[in-house]
Design an enzyme around this catalytic site. Structure first.
Site: not given
Ligand code: THU
Length: 127
Positions: A43, A55, A86
Site C-alpha cells: 500500500i 508482508e 526487504c
Molecule cells: N515491496 C513490498 O511490498 N515488499 C517487499 O519486501 C519489498 C517492496 C513494495 C513496496 C513498494 O510498494 C514496492 O514494492 C516497490 O518498492
C-alpha cells in the site's frame, strides 16, 4: 495447505495492491500456527516513506486478529524475479517467528524457500 496454495493466495491478493507510484504489485499470504491464513498487499502513499509492504500488511492483519506465531509466508510480485522480503520486512517477521519459512515466488509460480534465519542472520530480536 500446500506451498502452491499459499502462493496462489498471495497471488490473488496482489490484485488489490495500491501501487500507483512504483507500479510494482506485491502480494503475501502468511500461515499462522493454528493454520489460519492472512493476506496482504503493498500500500503506497504520496509521501513515499509511508508505504507499507505486502508482508507487513499480512502480518499486521494477523496480529490484529490475535495471532502471534507464524509458520510460513509466501511472497509474490509482478516481474520475473523471485520476491525476497526487504530488510524491514525481515525484521518485522523476525519479531514473531524467527523460525518462519519464507517462500519467495516469481510471477510464473516458481519459488524458492528459505528459513528466515538465513535471510536475517544474527537477528536482533526479543531473545
Ligand atoms: N515491496 C513490498 O511490498 N515488499 C517487499 O519486501 C519489498 C517492496 C513494495 C513496496 C513498494 O510498494 C514496492 O514494492 C516497490 O518498492
Amino acid at each position: 495447505m500446500t506451498d502452491r496454495k499459499l502462493i496462489e493466495l498471495a497471488n490473488d491478493v496482489m490484485a488489490n495492491s495500491y501501487s500507483p507510484y512504483s507500479r510494482f504489485k506485491v502480494g503475501a499470504a502468511v500461515e499462522c500456527a493454528d493454520g489460519s491464513i492472512y493476506v496482504g498487499c503493498n500500500i503506497e502513499n504520496a509521501a513515499f516513506g509511508v508505504t507499507v509492504c505486502a508482508e507487513t500488511v499480512a502480518i499486521a492483519s494477523a496480529v490484529a486478529a490475535g495471532q502471534r506465531g507464524f509458520k510460513r509466508i509466501a511472497i509474490i510480485s509482478e516481474g520475473g524475479a523471485y520476491s525476497f522480503p526487504c530488510g524491514t520486512c525481515r525484521q518485522f517477521l523476525n519479531e514473531f517467528s524467527p523460525e518462519l519459512e519464507v517462500l519467495c515466488a516469481r510471477s510464473d509460480g516458481r519459488y524458492v524457500s528459505y528459513p528466515l534465519s538465513s535471510l536475517l542472520p544474527m537477528a536482533y530480536g526479543r531473545d
